[in-house]
Design an enzyme around this catalytic site. Structure first.
Site, PDB file in Angstrom:
ATOM      1  N   TYR A 160      85.849 -68.628 -23.766  1.00 63.33           N
ATOM      2  CA  TYR A 160      86.456 -67.398 -23.249  1.00 63.33           C
ATOM      3  C   TYR A 160      87.692 -67.029 -24.071  1.00 63.33           C
ATOM      4  O   TYR A 160      87.851 -65.886 -24.517  1.00 63.33           O
ATOM      5  CB  TYR A 160      86.826 -67.601 -21.773  1.00 63.33           C
ATOM      6  CG  TYR A 160      87.357 -66.367 -21.086  1.00 63.33           C
ATOM      7  CD1 TYR A 160      86.503 -65.341 -20.686  1.00 63.33           C
ATOM      8  CD2 TYR A 160      88.718 -66.219 -20.819  1.00 63.33           C
ATOM      9  CE1 TYR A 160      86.988 -64.199 -20.047  1.00 63.33           C
ATOM     10  CE2 TYR A 160      89.206 -65.088 -20.188  1.00 63.33           C
ATOM     11  CZ  TYR A 160      88.337 -64.079 -19.798  1.00 63.33           C
ATOM     12  OH  TYR A 160      88.828 -62.955 -19.172  1.00 63.33           O
ATOM     13  N   LYS A 162      88.205 -63.679 -26.402  1.00 65.79           N
ATOM     14  CA  LYS A 162      89.232 -62.668 -26.110  1.00 65.79           C
ATOM     15  C   LYS A 162      90.223 -62.528 -27.272  1.00 65.79           C
ATOM     16  O   LYS A 162      90.692 -61.416 -27.561  1.00 65.79           O
ATOM     17  CB  LYS A 162      89.939 -63.002 -24.796  1.00 65.79           C
ATOM     18  CG  LYS A 162      89.025 -62.903 -23.566  1.00 65.79           C
ATOM     19  CD  LYS A 162      88.429 -61.501 -23.377  1.00 65.79           C
ATOM     20  CE  LYS A 162      87.635 -61.361 -22.086  1.00 65.79           C
ATOM     21  NZ  LYS A 162      87.088 -60.015 -21.888  1.00 65.79           N
TER      22      LYS A 162
HETATM   23  N1  LIG Z   1      89.750 -60.763 -13.132  1.00 67.65           N
HETATM   24  C1  LIG Z   1      90.633 -61.296 -13.956  1.00 67.65           C
HETATM   25  O1  LIG Z   1      91.505 -62.062 -13.543  1.00 67.65           O
HETATM   26  C2  LIG Z   1      90.611 -60.936 -15.423  1.00 67.65           C
HETATM   27  C3  LIG Z   1      91.706 -61.295 -16.200  1.00 67.65           C
HETATM   28  C4  LIG Z   1      91.719 -60.977 -17.546  1.00 67.65           C
HETATM   29  C5  LIG Z   1      90.657 -60.292 -18.106  1.00 67.65           C
HETATM   30  N2  LIG Z   1      89.586 -59.960 -17.334  1.00 67.65           N
HETATM   31  C6  LIG Z   1      88.487 -59.253 -17.981  1.00 67.65           C
HETATM   32  O2  LIG Z   1      88.213 -58.057 -17.301  1.00 67.65           O
HETATM   33  C7  LIG Z   1      86.839 -57.718 -17.448  1.00 67.65           C
HETATM   34  C8  LIG Z   1      86.251 -57.426 -16.079  1.00 67.65           C
HETATM   35  O3  LIG Z   1      86.348 -58.595 -15.287  1.00 67.65           O
HETATM   36  P1  LIG Z   1      86.362 -58.578 -13.686  1.00 67.65           P
HETATM   37  O4  LIG Z   1      87.430 -59.473 -13.281  1.00 67.65           O
HETATM   38  O5  LIG Z   1      86.319 -57.195 -13.201  1.00 67.65           O
HETATM   39  O6  LIG Z   1      84.991 -59.363 -13.414  1.00 67.65           O
HETATM   40  P2  LIG Z   1      83.748 -59.020 -12.498  1.00 67.65           P
HETATM   41  O7  LIG Z   1      82.911 -60.250 -12.561  1.00 67.65           O
HETATM   42  O8  LIG Z   1      84.180 -58.479 -11.197  1.00 67.65           O
HETATM   43  O9  LIG Z   1      83.029 -57.822 -13.299  1.00 67.65           O
HETATM   44  C9  LIG Z   1      82.421 -58.033 -14.528  1.00 67.65           C
HETATM   45  C10 LIG Z   1      81.221 -57.109 -14.621  1.00 67.65           C
HETATM   46  O10 LIG Z   1      80.621 -57.285 -15.907  1.00 67.65           O
HETATM   47  C11 LIG Z   1      79.222 -57.280 -15.720  1.00 67.65           C
HETATM   48  N3  LIG Z   1      78.559 -57.972 -16.825  1.00 67.65           N
HETATM   49  C12 LIG Z   1      78.623 -59.272 -17.139  1.00 67.65           C
HETATM   50  N4  LIG Z   1      77.843 -59.535 -18.184  1.00 67.65           N
HETATM   51  C13 LIG Z   1      77.267 -58.358 -18.556  1.00 67.65           C
HETATM   52  C14 LIG Z   1      76.360 -57.969 -19.550  1.00 67.65           C
HETATM   53  N5  LIG Z   1      75.821 -58.869 -20.403  1.00 67.65           N
HETATM   54  N6  LIG Z   1      76.002 -56.666 -19.654  1.00 67.65           N
HETATM   55  C15 LIG Z   1      76.506 -55.758 -18.788  1.00 67.65           C
HETATM   56  N7  LIG Z   1      77.344 -56.060 -17.806  1.00 67.65           N
HETATM   57  C16 LIG Z   1      77.721 -57.355 -17.682  1.00 67.65           C
HETATM   58  C17 LIG Z   1      78.998 -57.988 -14.398  1.00 67.65           C
HETATM   59  O11 LIG Z   1      77.714 -57.713 -13.847  1.00 67.65           O
HETATM   60  C18 LIG Z   1      80.133 -57.439 -13.569  1.00 67.65           C
HETATM   61  O12 LIG Z   1      79.772 -56.260 -12.870  1.00 67.65           O
HETATM   62  C19 LIG Z   1      86.183 -58.885 -18.162  1.00 67.65           C
HETATM   63  O13 LIG Z   1      86.040 -58.576 -19.535  1.00 67.65           O
HETATM   64  C20 LIG Z   1      87.178 -60.019 -17.969  1.00 67.65           C
HETATM   65  O14 LIG Z   1      87.109 -60.982 -18.994  1.00 67.65           O
HETATM   66  C21 LIG Z   1      89.532 -60.262 -15.993  1.00 67.65           C
END
Ligand SMILES: NC(=O)c1ccc[n+]([C@@H]2O[C@H](COP(=O)([O-])OP(=O)(O)OC[C@H]3O[C@@H](n4cnc5c(N)ncnc54)[C@H](O)[C@@H]3O)[C@@H](O)[C@H]2O)c1
Length: 260
Positions: free
Chosen positions: A165, A169
């Site tokens: 991860y 990133k």
């Molecule tokens: N939640 C956190 O704490 C956090 C922190 C830093 C960064 N992020 C980043 O934010 C982004 C969104 O994360 P989130 O927390 O909303 O997670 P989440 O799991 O709620 O949403 C992620 C979405 O991506 C979709 N997804 C996954 N693989 C996929 C693929 N191959 N094709 C299409 N869709 C796909 C999933 O179905 C899901 O709807 C991610 O890139 C994550 O790395 C999240």
């Protein structure tokens, strides 16, 4: 072209066509809702079609314009289909938000299987590369584009048990800087936002090491997890006319986790 580009830059969000990947859940859903509430027409993409359709229903209930489509961002044929469908429907793509992402397994480097590494890099990095590559021609033709990729605070610092991860990133940040340098003269900006912990299914994973989140938050300046809408507000700013001079940037939005 130059005239069109300058008038395009003065346009606000209303009428823009935005693609948001991973918009069935969490941060992506909030971004899609936020863009639609400002008058953008939003293509909601996810590999979870039911969730994407739920996002669209909520947008339409609030008077917005949106369409859902199944798309796995690791599959270039699906990305091509999604880009073609957006262009056929609305004739332009102004905004791309690369949000789809997965955390992958929490394992030490010596325990990560090759297929686990590949899967995380495929979704988080290759998906971002492919989608960005596929929208650039349409953006370039109109002389306007805004690309925002959701990286992470783990794109700025390391984190034990998250090597794939963290690598993915860090990599999207480097990729985005290069896109910014290559495409800036064509009216296209590319930036990453780097959230800390956000209240989504990924942010509050039940299988995380006990007390992990509490210990991270204790080291932060604002001792709470973020709401998805707080990340969406930053994305909204980055795609607005006011942010036209911001490109190649990676902006921490982590309550100070990476400040210390
Ligand atoms: N939640 C956190 O704490 C956090 C922190 C830093 C960064 N992020 C980043 O934010 C982004 C969104 O994360 P989130 O927390 O909303 O997670 P989440 O799991 O709620 O949403 C992620 C979405 O991506 C979709 N997804 C996954 N693989 C996929 C693929 N191959 N094709 C299409 N869709 C796909 C999933 O179905 C899901 O709807 C991610 O890139 C994550 O790395 C999240």
């Amino acid at each position: 072209m130059a005239q069109q580009a300058s008038s395009d830059n003065r346009e606000g969000i209303r009428g823009r066509v935005a693609i948001v990947t991973g918009a069935a859940s969490g941060i992506g859903r909030s971004i899609a809702q936020c863009l639609a509430s400002e008058g953008a027409r939003v293509v909601v993409l996810d590999r979870n079609l039911r969730g994407a359709e739920r996002t669209v229903s909520e947008i339409e209930r609030d008077g917005g314009e949106s369409v859902a489509q199944f798309c796995d961002v690791t599959r270039s044929t699906m990305i091509d289909a999604a880009v073609s469908a957006a262009l056929a429907r609305w004739g332009r793509i102004d905004i791309l938000v690369n949000d789809a992402g997965i955390a992958g397994p929490m394992l030490r480097v010596d325990a990560i299987a090759e297929h686990q590494w590949d899967h995380v890099l495929d979704v988080n990095l290759k998906g971002t590369f492919l989608f960005t590559q596929r929208v650039l021609p349409a953006m370039s033709e109109r002389g306007f584009g805004r690309i925002v990729t959701i990286a992470s605070a783990h794109g700025l610092v390391g984190a034990p048990l998250s090597a794939a991860y963290v690598a993915s990133k860090h990599a999207v940040i480097g990729f985005t800087k290069t896109v910014a340098l290559e495409w800036g003269t064509r009216g296209i900006t590319a930036n990453t936002v780097c959230p800390g912990y956000v209240d989504t299914p990924m942010g509050v994973q039940p299988d995380r090491i006990p007390d992990h989140l509490e210990r991270v938050l204790a080291r932060s300046a604002i001792k709470r997890i973020a709401e998805p809408s707080e990340i969406a507000s930053l994305v909204l700013f980055l795609v607005s006319p006011a942010a036209g001079y911001i490109t190649g940037a990676s902006i921490a939005i982590d309550g100070g986790i990476t400040a210390g």
